[in-house]
Motif scaffolding. Sequence first.
Motif, PDB file in Angstrom:
ATOM      1  N   GLY A   1      21.722  -0.614   4.552  1.00 30.75           N
ATOM      2  CA  GLY A   1      21.108  -0.426   5.589  1.00 30.75           C
ATOM      3  C   GLY A   1      20.217   0.924   5.566  1.00 30.75           C
TER       4      GLY A   1
ATOM      5  N   GLU B   1      12.858   0.265   9.031  1.00 33.32           N
ATOM      6  CA  GLU B   1      14.214  -0.279   8.755  1.00 33.32           C
ATOM      7  C   GLU B   1      14.295  -1.314   7.527  1.00 33.32           C
ATOM      8  OE1 GLU B   1      15.269  -3.315  12.224  1.00 33.32           O
ATOM      9  OE2 GLU B   1      16.209  -1.431  12.336  1.00 33.32           O
TER      10      GLU B   1
ATOM     11  N   SER C   1      17.419  -3.895   6.143  1.00 30.71           N
ATOM     12  CA  SER C   1      19.111  -4.390   6.359  1.00 30.71           C
ATOM     13  C   SER C   1      18.816  -5.675   5.210  1.00 30.71           C
ATOM     14  CB  SER C   1      19.318  -4.968   7.544  1.00 30.71           C
ATOM     15  OG  SER C   1      20.413  -5.150   7.595  1.00 30.71           O
TER      16      SER C   1
ATOM     17  N   GLY D   1      21.871  -9.819   6.499  1.00 32.25           N
ATOM     18  CA  GLY D   1      21.992  -9.999   8.043  1.00 32.25           C
ATOM     19  C   GLY D   1      21.108  -9.131   8.846  1.00 32.25           C
ATOM     20  N   SER D   2      21.364  -8.756  10.004  1.00 34.45           N
ATOM     21  CA  SER D   2      20.476  -7.894  10.835  1.00 34.45           C
ATOM     22  C   SER D   2      21.055  -6.331  10.768  1.00 34.45           C
ATOM     23  CB  SER D   2      20.315  -8.485  12.299  1.00 34.45           C
ATOM     24  OG  SER D   2      21.911  -8.051  12.922  1.00 34.45           O
ATOM     25  N   MET D   3      20.120  -5.673  11.194  1.00 33.26           N
ATOM     26  CA  MET D   3      20.361  -4.305  11.313  1.00 33.26           C
ATOM     27  C   MET D   3      21.460  -3.941  12.285  1.00 33.26           C
ATOM     28  SD  MET D   3      20.258  -1.098  10.175  1.00 33.26           S
ATOM     29  CE  MET D   3      18.683  -0.761   9.201  1.00 33.26           C
ATOM     30  N   GLN D   4      21.546  -4.652  13.469  1.00 35.71           N
ATOM     31  CA  GLN D   4      22.374  -4.376  14.559  1.00 35.71           C
ATOM     32  C   GLN D   4      23.991  -4.977  13.952  1.00 35.71           C
ATOM     33  OE1 GLN D   4      22.014  -3.331  17.551  1.00 35.71           O
ATOM     34  NE2 GLN D   4      24.312  -3.226  17.760  1.00 35.71           N
TER      35      GLN D   4
END
Length: 186
Positions: free
Chosen positions: A44, A56, A58, A61-64
Amino acid sequence: MARGKVQMRRVENPVHRQVTFCKRRSGLLKKAKELAVLCDAEVGLVIFSAHGKLYELSTNGSMQGLIDKYMKSSRCHVEEQADGKQALESKMEVNMLKNEIDVLQKGLRYMFQGGAGRMSLDELRILENNLEVWMYHVRSAKEGILKAANKCLQEQMEMQYIVADTDPTMTNIPYPLTVQNEIYQY
């Protein structure tokens, strides 16, 4: 042809600085993607430009999701450290209480067996301090009981005065009892 070594310092010209940022940003993002693919790592990357723009990356999946995984991992690490520290403090407290119990048991043997088991000066001081604390607690409890009894008696007397004011046949009423605080000196 080889490039020369770049000196690491701030680029003063704003146009050159922006160009350098764009080139280096894309290179950094490319290297992060390569690391993720080659090593099967979750990467990330968060970049804020000088103008506040967010970039950003990642990989899985997602950064969150990646941030949540990081928070969970760091929280577990902090909790493990806290658990270790708490366990050490608990062991120290247990040892301190064991020592105190030993001293108190020696003190009881000393008092009830007429000095059969000799105590050191430090042990006698600890025993004396504990006895003083216990006497303080006993006196405080006794004073609280006496104050409560006095309050109850005064309320009863007040009730008798109220009855006497309303009933003219009652003329002989004793004075209320008062309990003065006693201070014991040993």
